[in-house]
Enzyme design. Structure first.
Site, PDB file in Angstrom:
ATOM      1  N   SER A  83      -8.439   5.253 -10.327  1.00  0.00           N
ATOM      2  CA  SER A  83      -7.680   6.320  -9.668  1.00  0.00           C
ATOM      3  C   SER A  83      -7.824   7.643 -10.433  1.00  0.00           C
ATOM      4  O   SER A  83      -8.074   8.691  -9.836  1.00  0.00           O
ATOM      5  CB  SER A  83      -6.198   5.946  -9.679  1.00  0.00           C
ATOM      6  OG  SER A  83      -5.663   5.891  -8.412  1.00  0.00           O
ATOM      7  N   GLY A 131      -2.827  17.585  -4.338  1.00  0.00           N
ATOM      8  CA  GLY A 131      -1.551  17.530  -3.638  1.00  0.00           C
ATOM      9  C   GLY A 131      -1.679  17.760  -2.150  1.00  0.00           C
ATOM     10  O   GLY A 131      -1.838  18.904  -1.697  1.00  0.00           O
ATOM     11  N   LEU A 132      -1.635  16.679  -1.383  1.00  0.00           N
ATOM     12  CA  LEU A 132      -1.627  16.790   0.079  1.00  0.00           C
ATOM     13  C   LEU A 132      -0.322  16.200   0.644  1.00  0.00           C
ATOM     14  O   LEU A 132       0.395  16.849   1.405  1.00  0.00           O
ATOM     15  CB  LEU A 132      -2.843  16.056   0.677  1.00  0.00           C
ATOM     16  CG  LEU A 132      -2.954  16.083   2.211  1.00  0.00           C
ATOM     17  CD1 LEU A 132      -3.155  17.496   2.738  1.00  0.00           C
ATOM     18  CD2 LEU A 132      -4.121  15.194   2.684  1.00  0.00           C
ATOM     19  N   THR A 133       0.015  14.976   0.211  1.00  0.00           N
ATOM     20  CA  THR A 133       1.168  14.254   0.766  1.00  0.00           C
ATOM     21  C   THR A 133       2.490  14.936   0.425  1.00  0.00           C
ATOM     22  O   THR A 133       2.673  15.419  -0.690  1.00  0.00           O
ATOM     23  CB  THR A 133       1.187  12.808   0.207  1.00  0.00           C
ATOM     24  OG1 THR A 133      -0.074  12.214   0.470  1.00  0.00           O
ATOM     25  CG2 THR A 133       2.286  11.981   0.823  1.00  0.00           C
ATOM     26  N   CYS A 187     -12.555  15.837   1.405  1.00  0.00           N
ATOM     27  CA  CYS A 187     -12.452  15.300   0.026  1.00  0.00           C
ATOM     28  C   CYS A 187     -12.093  13.821   0.087  1.00  0.00           C
ATOM     29  O   CYS A 187     -12.595  13.004  -0.702  1.00  0.00           O
ATOM     30  CB  CYS A 187     -11.357  16.008  -0.772  1.00  0.00           C
ATOM     31  SG  CYS A 187     -11.427  17.795  -0.728  1.00  0.00           S
ATOM     32  N   GLY A 208       1.305 -21.081 -12.756  1.00  0.00           N
ATOM     33  CA  GLY A 208       2.290 -20.266 -13.475  1.00  0.00           C
ATOM     34  C   GLY A 208       1.634 -19.208 -14.332  1.00  0.00           C
ATOM     35  O   GLY A 208       2.143 -18.084 -14.458  1.00  0.00           O
ATOM     36  N   GLU A 260      -4.782   7.192   0.231  1.00  0.00           N
ATOM     37  CA  GLU A 260      -6.046   7.626   0.868  1.00  0.00           C
ATOM     38  C   GLU A 260      -6.124   7.134   2.308  1.00  0.00           C
ATOM     39  O   GLU A 260      -7.216   6.833   2.806  1.00  0.00           O
ATOM     40  CB  GLU A 260      -7.260   7.087   0.104  1.00  0.00           C
ATOM     41  CG  GLU A 260      -7.262   7.442  -1.353  1.00  0.00           C
ATOM     42  CD  GLU A 260      -8.066   8.671  -1.641  1.00  0.00           C
ATOM     43  OE1 GLU A 260      -8.494   9.329  -0.681  1.00  0.00           O
ATOM     44  OE2 GLU A 260      -8.232   8.969  -2.826  1.00  0.00           O
ATOM     45  N   HIS A 306      -3.796   1.077   5.535  1.00  0.00           N
ATOM     46  CA  HIS A 306      -4.642   0.074   6.187  1.00  0.00           C
ATOM     47  C   HIS A 306      -4.641   0.279   7.709  1.00  0.00           C
ATOM     48  O   HIS A 306      -5.687   0.218   8.358  1.00  0.00           O
ATOM     49  CB  HIS A 306      -4.071  -1.304   5.839  1.00  0.00           C
ATOM     50  CG  HIS A 306      -5.108  -2.360   5.769  1.00  0.00           C
ATOM     51  ND1 HIS A 306      -6.277  -2.223   5.063  1.00  0.00           N
ATOM     52  CD2 HIS A 306      -5.168  -3.600   6.330  1.00  0.00           C
ATOM     53  CE1 HIS A 306      -7.000  -3.307   5.189  1.00  0.00           C
ATOM     54  NE2 HIS A 306      -6.349  -4.171   5.956  1.00  0.00           N
TER      55      HIS A 306
END
Ligand code: TGC
Ligand code: FAD
Length: 445
Positions: free
Chosen positions: A151, A190-192, A299, A401, A424, A427
């Site tokens: 990321s 920064g988009l969201t 992008c 486990g 991004e 789904h």
């Protein structure tokens, strides 16, 4: 002998704390000339080696269809160097950083030195000047270590360097790209916004003209790298309601980046908000060639491509771990890998990994030829995330486990992938993109 064992203990950095504790315990016995003075360091060294064996990175890459034959020598070399880096620098530390929800900031410079930032950006601006298969392989290997590490690299390369390169002026390219490529500066995208995630067309962050500068107001959320970034590429609307890109620097007054706490996923990656309270931004910080939603979405196509490859890296790690465990773990007097139910899981894993590797390779070839469509990239991103999510879940079950502990990477990958399958484009959004592409009907609105 005591000193030799002390050296052995101390030279294994991941267990340094463990070693120091034993050392402190040993010293009094040694000074009293007790037999324990010898036995304790031996015990400590043995335990240390056993611990290391359990936690060390024994990854062997699956290549069921000899897909290596499709790669050039240079591409294989690039993959090997990133794989070696992950084994040496990421695997020994990443579990601890994830457990304490902390970002290993020191890796930013390392990733820059390795060439993981902007591998497809021309070398003249500090990028790697490489092809998309090389870029994909890098992301695959980084995410094999941890999705958060990938990321960091994909945000820096595809979401910060790419828009500056593609939509920026020559002065902006020269000012920012070399420092971002080397890891001297970290960037974020920064988009969201709180009320606009899947539908970025509605973003509310805006700027108004104020002579030689603009005034920016608004807020972004869920922003990777934000708390540590020196530079943010921010998408906001202008006075004409057109989406534009701006380069915001950390020291601009009114700009802050509060950290997002409490994540159960991507814990070794720093996530935060971007808050703009009447930020005065010089006009030369506006990207001159970015106009409309298609600029940030352009992008995203590059970054989604990296996720398609990266997610399969996480899947490969979980498959490899589960396979090794299935051969070693004995139940009912047999290795569990001898039971049909476990073989079914492993056989399906390697089949899905192989299909995804082929899909990713083909999309990369199309990217190299400039022929890949955003919709094809969406298919690869969605497929990679689905395959990886299912494989990590099955691998976790195969480890019983032990699968829920930090001794193995599978649960960390599994939790990370919940973010990867969401950011991004979720789904469902990628499914709708494919649906619209093949039917011509828009099911978003
Ligand atoms: P729509 O009308 O379809 O499109 C607007 C314009 O953009 C063009 N376009 C694209 N161009 C390049 N690449 C793409 N992937 C593109 N997708 C669309 C399109 O042709 C159109 O051009 P034009 O010339 O006609 O203006 O827009 P819409 O408002 O209907 O929305 C469509 C939708 C839902 C597919 C899109 O907005 C979308 O992809 N939503 C998901 C949002 C998203 O992915 N956000 C990601 C935020 S960044 C992030 O998550 C980083 S995580 C980083 C990490 O840590 O790794
Ligand atoms: P919503 O859009 O509210 O969606 C909620 C649900 O509704 C989803 O299941 C979605 O599929 C569904 N849905 C929405 N619209 C439709 C529709 N039309 N039809 C059917 N179903 C629909 N963003 C950035 O800008 N920069 C970053 O660096 C960044 N990093 C991130 C890091 C992390 C760890 C996370 C979790 C997110 C990050 N994001 C980033 C934000 C990410 O891109 C968004 O979370 C994502 O796009 C989804 O938006 P949302 O969370 O608002 O969900």
């Amino acid at each position: 002998l005591f000193l030799v064992f002390c050296f052995l203990l101390l030279c294994i950095p991941s267990d340094l704390l463990f070693a120091i504790c034993f050392l402190v315990l040993c010293i009094p016995f040694e000074f009293r000339n007790s037999r324990f003075g010898l036995y304790l360091p031996i015990l400590a060294a043995t335990l240390n080696v056993v611990t290391m064996a359990v936690r060390s990175d024994q990854f062997t890459s699956p290549d069921y269809l000899q897909l290596d034959d499709l790669l050039t020598e240079e591409q294989k070399l690039i993959r090997e160097s990133v794989r070696a880096y992950v084994k040496k620098e990421i695997s020994p530390i990443i579990e601890d950083y994830a457990q304490k929800a902390s970002f290993p900031e020191h890796i930013v410079k390392q990733l820059g030195d390795l060439g993981c930032f902007g591998p497809t950006i021309p070398a003249a601006y500090g990028g790697g000047g490489l092809d998309y298969i090389s870029y994909g392989l890098m992301m695959q290997e980084l995410e094999r270590g941890d999705s958060g590490v990938r990321s960091t690299a994909s945000v820096q390369g595809s979401l910060v360097m790419f828009p500056i390169y593609e939509y920026g002026s020559e002065a902006q390219r020269k000012k920012y790209l070399p420092k971002l490529a080397s890891g001297e500066w970290l960037g974020c995208f920064g988009l969201t916004e709180p009320n606009h995630g899947s539908d970025p067309a509605g973003i509310l962050t805006r700027f108004t003209d104020a002579g030689d500068h603009v005034i920016l107001n608004g807020a972004k959320m869920w922003i990777s790298n934000a708390p540590h970034a020196q530079v943010a590429v921010v998408w906001a609307k202008d006075d004409n309601d057109a989406i534009r890109g701006l380069i915001i620097e950390r020291d601009m007054e009114g700009f802050s980046t509060p950290t997002t706490h409490g994540k159960w996923s991507l814990r070794a990656s720093a996530t935060g908000e971007l808050v703009f309270d009447h930020v005065k931004v010089p006009k030369e910080n506006i990207l001159p060639n970015a106009k409309g939603l298609k600029s940030p979405l352009g992008c995203l196509t590059k970054a989604r491509f990296g996720i398609a490859w990266g997610s399969i890296g996480a899947a490969m790690d979980c498959y490899d771990t589960a396979l090794r465990y299935a051969k070693e773990r004995i139940q009912f007097d047999r290795p569990i890998g001898g039971f049909q139910l476990q073989q079914k899981k492993l056989a399906e894993m390697i089949t899905e990994i192989t299909k995804a590797q082929l899909l990713n390779w083909r999309v990369a070839v199309l990217m190299n030829e400039g022929k890949a469509t955003p919709q094809q990239v969406s298919m690869a991103k969605r497929n990679g995330c689905e395959v990886a999510t299912n494989i990590c879940r099955d691998a976790r079950q195969m480890l019983g486990g032990m699968g829920i502990t930090g001794e193995y990477s599978v649960m960390r990958h599994m939790m990370n992938l919940e973010s990867v399958i969401t950011y991004e484009g979720t789904h469902d959004i990628h499914l709708l993109i494919t649906g619209m592409d093949i039917t011509g009907f828009n099911a978003f609105k």
